[in-house]
Write an enzyme that holds these catalytic residues in place. Structure first.
Site, PDB file in Angstrom:
ATOM      1  N   ASN A 136     128.708  44.091 101.774  1.00 15.54           N
ATOM      2  CA  ASN A 136     128.329  45.280 101.007  1.00 15.54           C
ATOM      3  C   ASN A 136     128.243  46.531 101.902  1.00 15.54           C
ATOM      4  O   ASN A 136     127.786  47.575 101.465  1.00 15.54           O
ATOM      5  CB  ASN A 136     126.987  45.051 100.298  1.00 15.54           C
ATOM      6  CG  ASN A 136     125.829  44.844 101.274  1.00 15.54           C
ATOM      7  OD1 ASN A 136     126.027  44.794 102.488  1.00 15.54           O
ATOM      8  ND2 ASN A 136     124.623  44.730 100.757  1.00 15.54           N
ATOM      9  N   GLU A 143     120.675  48.555 103.804  1.00 19.32           N
ATOM     10  CA  GLU A 143     121.447  48.165 102.628  1.00 19.32           C
ATOM     11  C   GLU A 143     121.955  49.414 101.896  1.00 19.32           C
ATOM     12  O   GLU A 143     121.460  50.516 102.129  1.00 19.32           O
ATOM     13  CB  GLU A 143     120.546  47.338 101.685  1.00 19.32           C
ATOM     14  CG  GLU A 143     119.956  46.074 102.320  1.00 19.32           C
ATOM     15  CD  GLU A 143     120.963  44.921 102.457  1.00 19.32           C
ATOM     16  OE1 GLU A 143     122.184  45.157 102.394  1.00 19.32           O
ATOM     17  OE2 GLU A 143     120.504  43.771 102.646  1.00 19.32           O
TER      18      GLU A 143
END
Ligand code: PGA
Length: 242
Positions: A136, A143
């Site tokens: 990702n 993140e």
């Protein structure tokens, strides 16, 4: 951002290891920030080999871990603590006093992050940072969506990170949060290497190199870094246009 493409994972690892060993040969008290994970494993094996053959002394280096799974004891083989000791600290004889690892079991995460931030500042920042990449686009546990101005913090792990992360553990563990060095510190590293190999990383490497720069793909921060390099094998490079 330089893009260095290698035919094989082995060649990529040799290149990364050479850069690391060259730096320490030139600056024995270099400050390193190092990732764990499957990707840098061979690089670290080669660093140990090269340090021996070239007689490069790592004992004066200072090392901060890129990240750590919150709540996972240091003696769990899947912890970043155990990984770095096994692959680097023990074979290279890096003194415990020169190592900064997140205490995954802390009861005061904010104080723990502040301690790591102070360590980095007191060491005058990071000379060389070696990171991997999540599918990702995460770097460490930064993140998608995380602010680029962050220092070390305790992050909520993305669902994909929780799922993929189980591969490091012998038995299933609860992994919901992780400590990580922040993207401000990544951006401030004087040299930044991102390593990626294999077809699973091809799409995120395409987005990193050719997609829109922004918080949704944290790894695109490399494109704003004055001295960063993407080290990829031909499988990870397979979807690049250029
Ligand atoms: P990997 O992990 O090296 O095990 O693929 C990379 C990451 O998630 O940062």
């Amino acid at each position: 951002m330089q893009i260095l493409t290698f035919d094989t994972y082995e060649q990529l690892s040799t290149h990364a290891a050479t850069e690391l060993v060259d730096l320490v040969a030139q600056k024995p008290n270099a400050v390193l920030c190092l990732a764990t994970g499957d990707t840098p494993r061979l690089t670290y094996n080669k660093v140990v080999e090269m340090a021996q053959t070239r007689q490069v002394d790592f004992s004066q280096c200072a090392v901060v871990a890129l990240d750590e799974w919150a709540g996972i004891p240091p003696d769990n083989n899947g912890s970043c603590h155990a990984f770095l000791h096994e692959y680097l600290f023990n074979p290279l004889k890096i003194n415990a006093s020169q190592i900064c690892l997140f205490d995954a079991l802390t009861t005061d995460p904010a104080a723990e992050c502040a301690r790591v931030n102070t360590w980095v500042t007191d060491h005058d920042g990071i000379d060389l940072m070696v990171v991997g990449i999540g599918v990702n686009g995460h770097i460490g546990f930064n993140e998608p969506g995380i602010a680029w101005g962050n220092d070390a913090h305790l992050a909520d792990l993305a669902p994909i990170t929780r799922t993929v992360g189980q591969k490091y553990f012998a038995t299933e563990v609860p992994i919901e949060k992780g400590f990580t060095v922040g993207l401000r510190q990544v951006a401030a590293a004087r040299r930044l290497l991102l390593l990626a190999n294999g077809p699973k990383k091809a799409e995120i490497i395409r987005l990193t190199a050719e997609g829109e720069i922004g918080a949704e793909v944290p790894s695109t921060i490399l494109r704003q870094h004055p001295n960063s390099a993407l080290l990829i094998d031909s499988a990870a490079a397979s979807l690049l246009n250029a």
